[in-house]
Design a protein around this motif. Structure first.
Motif, short mmCIF file in Angstrom:
data_model
loop_
_atom_site.label_atom_id
_atom_site.label_comp_id
_atom_site.label_asym_id
_atom_site.label_seq_id
_atom_site.Cartn_x
_atom_site.Cartn_y
_atom_site.Cartn_z
N SER A 140 97.37 49.47 42.93
CA SER A 140 98.04 49.27 44.21
C SER A 140 97.02 48.95 45.32
N GLU A 141 95.91 49.66 45.31
CA GLU A 141 94.89 49.40 46.32
C GLU A 141 94.30 48.01 46.16
N ALA A 142 94.06 47.59 44.92
CA ALA A 142 93.53 46.25 44.68
C ALA A 142 94.53 45.19 45.16
N GLU A 143 95.81 45.39 44.89
CA GLU A 143 96.83 44.44 45.33
C GLU A 143 96.86 44.31 46.85
N LYS A 144 96.81 45.43 47.54
CA LYS A 144 96.85 45.41 49.01
C LYS A 144 95.59 44.77 49.59
N MET A 145 94.46 45.02 48.95
CA MET A 145 93.21 44.43 49.41
C MET A 145 93.24 42.91 49.23
N ARG A 146 93.70 42.46 48.07
CA ARG A 146 93.83 41.01 47.83
C ARG A 146 94.76 40.36 48.84
N PHE A 147 95.88 41.02 49.12
CA PHE A 147 96.85 40.50 50.07
C PHE A 147 96.18 40.32 51.44
N GLY A 183 89.64 37.90 57.24
CA GLY A 183 88.47 38.65 56.77
C GLY A 183 88.33 40.04 57.37
N LEU A 184 89.40 40.60 57.91
CA LEU A 184 89.28 41.91 58.56
C LEU A 184 89.03 43.04 57.56
N VAL A 185 89.72 43.00 56.43
CA VAL A 185 89.58 44.05 55.41
C VAL A 185 88.42 43.69 54.49
N VAL A 186 87.64 44.68 54.12
CA VAL A 186 86.52 44.50 53.20
C VAL A 186 86.99 43.68 51.99
N ARG A 187 86.15 42.78 51.51
CA ARG A 187 86.51 41.84 50.43
C ARG A 187 86.57 42.51 49.06
N PHE A 188 87.67 42.28 48.37
CA PHE A 188 87.86 42.73 46.99
C PHE A 188 87.08 41.81 46.06
N HIS A 189 86.39 42.39 45.06
CA HIS A 189 85.69 41.59 44.06
C HIS A 189 86.35 41.68 42.70
N ARG A 190 86.55 42.91 42.18
CA ARG A 190 87.12 43.04 40.83
C ARG A 190 87.38 44.51 40.54
N LEU A 191 88.08 44.74 39.43
CA LEU A 191 88.25 46.08 38.89
C LEU A 191 87.40 46.18 37.63
N ASP A 225 88.96 50.93 53.19
CA ASP A 225 89.89 51.91 52.62
C ASP A 225 91.35 51.57 52.90
N VAL A 226 91.91 50.77 52.03
CA VAL A 226 93.32 50.38 52.15
C VAL A 226 94.21 51.20 51.22
N GLY A 227 93.73 52.36 50.80
CA GLY A 227 94.45 53.19 49.84
C GLY A 227 95.86 53.54 50.25
N ILE A 228 96.10 53.82 51.54
CA ILE A 228 97.46 54.15 51.96
C ILE A 228 98.08 53.03 52.80
N SER A 229 97.49 51.85 52.74
CA SER A 229 98.07 50.71 53.45
C SER A 229 99.46 50.41 52.91
N VAL A 230 100.20 49.64 53.68
CA VAL A 230 101.59 49.37 53.34
C VAL A 230 101.85 47.87 53.39
N LEU A 231 102.54 47.38 52.37
CA LEU A 231 103.03 46.00 52.36
C LEU A 231 104.52 46.02 52.68
N GLN A 232 104.93 45.19 53.60
CA GLN A 232 106.33 45.16 54.02
C GLN A 232 107.27 44.94 52.85
N ARG A 233 106.90 44.08 51.90
CA ARG A 233 107.78 43.79 50.78
C ARG A 233 107.99 45.00 49.87
N GLN A 234 107.11 46.00 49.97
CA GLN A 234 107.24 47.20 49.14
C GLN A 234 108.07 48.30 49.80
#
Length: 175
Positions: free
Chosen positions: A40-47, A53-61, A139-148
């Motif tokens: 979930s955190e990876a998905e929100k980070m990618r989104f 470029g505000l949120v730290v860049r995701f590279h991989r799991l 740290d987007v761990g508790i971030s929220v996507l509107q579609r969710q």
């Protein structure tokens, strides 16, 4: 009880530790007992990364077998002390930050953790870092996507975040 300390540890949040992997990458550790969801955190980070470029860049799991943990690997950013810069410069950084945050909201993403709740350890705004590139979010761990969560919940989270943004402005410009 003291939390486990990892080799090359940079920080520890409420649920996870972050370790330095190299000069350019950090791994956020997810062990068996974590309450956070790495996918979930990876998905929100990618989104968020697809918006700006505000949120730290995701590279991989990946899995770190030596530490018995899964890792969310992201860019390593180096924070600066904002108090070393003139208020006029901080005003510019804040304005850019606000515009990028509003763009994330318009796209359907809310960080949901600009200001740390008073009952959690850490500094008040430790998910907002000043870098060479300006203000960044981690740290987007508790971030929220509107579609969710749907529009009513999302709008409530945005409203709360805008209130936190106003408090951050006072903190960032007033020190």
């Amino acid at each position: 009880m003291e939390s486990k300390r990892y080799p090359r540890q940079l920080s520890r949040g409420a649920n996870n530790a972050a370790i330095a992997l190299s000069e350019t990458e950090v791994g956020k550790l997810f062990s068996d007992d974590t309450r956070s969801d790495i996918g979930s955190e990876a998905e929100k980070m990618r989104f968020a990364n697809a918006v700006n470029g505000l949120v730290v860049r995701f590279h991989r799991l990946e899995t770190n077998e030596a530490l018995a943990a899964d890792m969310l690997v992201m860019e390593r950013i180096y924070p600066l002390d904002f108090r070393a810069y003139e208020v006029e410069m901080r005003e510019i950084w804040f304005d850019v930050f606000t515009g990028e945050l509003l763009a994330l909201h318009a796209a359907g993403f809310v960080h949901h953790d600009l200001q740390r709740p008073s009952n959690l350890p850490g500094e008040r705004f430790d998910n907002i870092l000043l870098t060479q590139q300006g203000l960044r979010l981690i740290d987007v761990g508790i971030s929220v996507l509107q579609r969710q969560v749907g529009e009513p919940f999302f709008n409530a989270y945005v409203q709360r975040e805008l209130e936190e943004l106003a408090r951050f402005r006072e903190f960032f410009l007033g020190r």
